[in-house]
Design a protein around this motif. Structure first.
Motif, mmCIF file in Angstrom:
data_model
loop_
_atom_site.group_PDB
_atom_site.id
_atom_site.type_symbol
_atom_site.label_atom_id
_atom_site.label_comp_id
_atom_site.label_asym_id
_atom_site.label_seq_id
_atom_site.Cartn_x
_atom_site.Cartn_y
_atom_site.Cartn_z
ATOM 1 N N GLY A 35 0.816 -1.212 0.000
ATOM 2 C CA GLY A 35 0.000 0.000 0.000
ATOM 3 C C GLY A 35 0.845 1.255 0.000
ATOM 4 O O GLY A 35 0.556 2.221 -0.719
ATOM 5 N N ILE A 36 1.901 1.247 0.805
ATOM 6 C CA ILE A 36 2.801 2.405 0.849
ATOM 7 C C ILE A 36 3.484 2.584 -0.494
ATOM 8 O O ILE A 36 3.621 3.708 -0.988
ATOM 9 N N LEU A 37 3.902 1.484 -1.112
ATOM 10 C CA LEU A 37 4.574 1.560 -2.417
ATOM 11 C C LEU A 37 3.637 2.132 -3.476
ATOM 12 O O LEU A 37 4.048 2.979 -4.282
ATOM 13 N N VAL A 38 2.377 1.723 -3.463
ATOM 14 C CA VAL A 38 1.423 2.220 -4.452
ATOM 15 C C VAL A 38 1.186 3.715 -4.272
ATOM 16 O O VAL A 38 1.237 4.501 -5.226
ATOM 17 N N VAL A 39 0.931 4.132 -3.035
ATOM 18 C CA VAL A 39 0.669 5.554 -2.774
ATOM 19 C C VAL A 39 1.905 6.392 -3.079
ATOM 20 O O VAL A 39 1.820 7.445 -3.721
ATOM 21 N N LEU A 40 3.064 5.938 -2.632
ATOM 22 C CA LEU A 40 4.303 6.681 -2.864
ATOM 23 C C LEU A 40 4.637 6.742 -4.356
ATOM 24 O O LEU A 40 5.034 7.800 -4.867
ATOM 25 N N GLY A 41 4.458 5.632 -5.056
ATOM 26 C CA GLY A 41 4.729 5.619 -6.498
ATOM 27 C C GLY A 41 3.800 6.548 -7.261
ATOM 28 O O GLY A 41 4.239 7.284 -8.156
ATOM 29 N N CYS A 42 2.508 6.523 -6.910
ATOM 30 C CA CYS A 42 1.552 7.423 -7.583
ATOM 31 C C CYS A 42 1.863 8.884 -7.277
ATOM 32 O O CYS A 42 1.794 9.739 -8.174
ATOM 33 N N ALA A 43 2.203 9.175 -6.039
ATOM 34 C CA ALA A 43 2.540 10.559 -5.681
ATOM 35 C C ALA A 43 3.785 11.029 -6.428
ATOM 36 O O ALA A 43 3.833 12.158 -6.934
ATOM 37 N N GLN A 44 4.793 10.155 -6.528
ATOM 38 C CA GLN A 44 6.007 10.540 -7.244
ATOM 39 C C GLN A 44 5.736 10.700 -8.740
ATOM 40 O O GLN A 44 6.244 11.632 -9.370
ATOM 41 N N LEU A 45 4.927 9.833 -9.309
ATOM 42 C CA LEU A 45 4.595 9.939 -10.729
ATOM 43 C C LEU A 45 3.810 11.216 -11.019
ATOM 44 O O LEU A 45 4.104 11.929 -11.987
ATOM 45 N N LEU A 46 2.830 11.516 -10.176
ATOM 46 C CA LEU A 46 2.064 12.753 -10.362
ATOM 47 C C LEU A 46 2.949 13.989 -10.217
ATOM 48 O O LEU A 46 2.820 14.945 -10.994
ATOM 49 N N THR A 47 3.818 13.970 -9.236
ATOM 50 C CA THR A 47 4.723 15.108 -9.057
ATOM 51 C C THR A 47 5.653 15.258 -10.253
ATOM 52 O O THR A 47 5.890 16.372 -10.743
ATOM 53 N N HIS A 48 6.182 14.148 -10.756
ATOM 54 C CA HIS A 48 7.077 14.209 -11.920
ATOM 55 C C HIS A 48 6.334 14.726 -13.152
ATOM 56 O O HIS A 48 6.851 15.582 -13.882
ATOM 57 N N LEU A 49 5.128 14.216 -13.364
ATOM 58 C CA LEU A 49 4.357 14.686 -14.520
ATOM 59 C C LEU A 49 3.997 16.162 -14.390
ATOM 60 O O LEU A 49 4.043 16.913 -15.367
#
Length: 149
Positions: A35-49
């Motif tokens: 769960g942490i990996l999914v939330v952290l990955g989505c947050a990092q992807l959104l921030t990068h985009l």
């Protein structure tokens, strides 16, 4: 280093707060490393985009001078390591919270309630029951609204 420009600071702060707020709200609903990996990955992807495409647009006009695979690999490795560290911190924090919860009744006991003082007893002399039965109704009369109301 990644051939990007400098974005608008106010907009970056606004998007950072928004993405952080949503990520924190989602993180409260998840448990464990996945769960942490999914939330952290989505947050990092959104921030990068948001930083690369929406605010600066470094990929739209010029060919990138960086290795996309190396950047993606670095992001994935950083995300996985951060998720593992946060998952271990979550386990440690839950253990500390459980220990503190067990200690709270020992450390903070409620103050003892003092015993109530005994009510004074009135001893009446022999034969005074008539006086009490006459005085009590006058003292403890009926309660209610006044007559002219």
């Amino acid at each position: 280093m990644a051939d990007g420009g400098l974005p608008n600071t106010a907009l970056v702060l606004l998007l950072t707060v928004l993405i952080g707020w949503v990520s924190t709200a989602l993180a409260e609903q998840t448990r464990g490393p996945v769960g942490i990996l999914v939330v952290l990955g989505c947050a990092q992807l959104l921030t990068h985009l948001a930083l690369s495409e929406l605010l600066v647009g470094h990929g739209a006009h010029v060919a990138p001078t960086y290795d996309g695979l190396a950047m993606t690999t670095a992001h994935v490795v950083a995300t996985v390591l951060t998720a593992l560290i946060l998952a271990r911190a979550e386990v440690a924090l839950l253990a500390v919270a459980a220990s503190v919860r067990l200690l709270l009744p020992i450390l903070w006991r409620p103050a003892p309630i003092p015993a109530a003082a005994p009510l004074p007893t009135i001893t009446l002399p022999q034969g005074s029951t008539l006086v009490v039965s006459v005085l009590v109704p006058k003292v403890l009369g009926l309660r209610g609204p006044p007559l002219p109301s």
